[in-house]
Design a protein around this motif. Structure first.
Motif, short mmCIF file in Angstrom:
data_model
loop_
_atom_site.label_atom_id
_atom_site.label_comp_id
_atom_site.label_asym_id
_atom_site.label_seq_id
_atom_site.Cartn_x
_atom_site.Cartn_y
_atom_site.Cartn_z
N ILE A 12 1.12 5.25 10.88
CA ILE A 12 1.00 5.72 9.49
C ILE A 12 2.32 5.54 8.75
CG2 ILE A 12 0.70 7.80 8.08
CD1 ILE A 12 -1.47 8.65 10.09
N ILE A 13 3.44 5.85 9.41
CA ILE A 13 4.75 5.67 8.79
C ILE A 13 4.98 4.19 8.47
CG2 ILE A 13 7.24 5.79 9.18
CD1 ILE A 13 6.68 8.37 10.79
N ILE A 18 5.37 -0.18 4.41
CA ILE A 18 4.99 -1.53 3.98
C ILE A 18 4.23 -1.50 2.66
CG2 ILE A 18 3.52 -3.51 4.56
CD1 ILE A 18 6.07 -3.55 6.11
N LEU A 19 3.25 -0.61 2.54
CA LEU A 19 2.46 -0.58 1.32
C LEU A 19 3.26 -0.08 0.12
CD1 LEU A 19 -0.98 0.63 2.70
CD2 LEU A 19 -0.32 -1.68 1.98
N SER A 20 4.19 0.84 0.33
CA SER A 20 5.01 1.29 -0.80
C SER A 20 5.95 0.17 -1.26
CB SER A 20 5.79 2.54 -0.43
OG SER A 20 6.70 2.27 0.60
N LEU A 21 6.49 -0.60 -0.32
CA LEU A 21 7.30 -1.75 -0.73
C LEU A 21 6.46 -2.81 -1.44
CD1 LEU A 21 9.58 -2.27 2.40
CD2 LEU A 21 10.27 -1.44 0.15
N LEU A 22 5.23 -2.98 -0.99
CA LEU A 22 4.35 -3.96 -1.62
C LEU A 22 4.00 -3.54 -3.05
CD1 LEU A 22 2.60 -6.52 -1.24
CD2 LEU A 22 0.77 -5.00 -0.48
N THR A 26 8.97 -4.94 -4.08
CA THR A 26 10.24 -5.16 -3.38
C THR A 26 10.01 -5.71 -1.98
OG1 THR A 26 10.27 -2.85 -2.66
CG2 THR A 26 11.51 -3.41 -4.67
N LEU A 27 8.78 -5.99 -1.65
CA LEU A 27 8.48 -6.55 -0.34
C LEU A 27 8.57 -8.06 -0.40
CD1 LEU A 27 7.44 -5.87 2.57
CD2 LEU A 27 5.17 -6.44 1.73
#
Length: 79
Positions: A12-13, A18-22, A26-27
């Motif tokens: 989950i972490i 990954i999804l928050s960067l996406l 910024t990903l």
């Protein structure tokens, strides 16, 4: 510290990072590779040394597996 021994929480972490960067644009490929390689290394080391805490609940013990797969697919589709 014992919560980190749950594979579901680590998945989950990883997915949230990954999804928050996406979603914040910024990903990039290098970030995705480094975060995914680190996650894979942590998973490998914890399974190799039997550091995971088993709860005898199939959802918590093995339900983490689809989360990184779905996250990787979302990154490939959206990015």
């Amino acid at each position: 510290m014992s919560l980190i021994k749950l594979p579901m929480l680590r998945a989950i972490i990883y997915c949230v990072v990954i999804l928050s960067l996406l979603m914040t644009n910024t990903l990039d490929y290098l970030n995705f590779f480094l975060i995914s390689a680190t996650y894979s290394l942590i998973q490998h080391l914890t399974q190799k040394h039997n550091m995971d805490r088993h709860t005898n609940n199939k959802m918590l013990d093995y339900g983490w597996l689809p989360l990184p797969i779905v996250t990787a697919l979302l990154v490939l589709i959206i990015y």
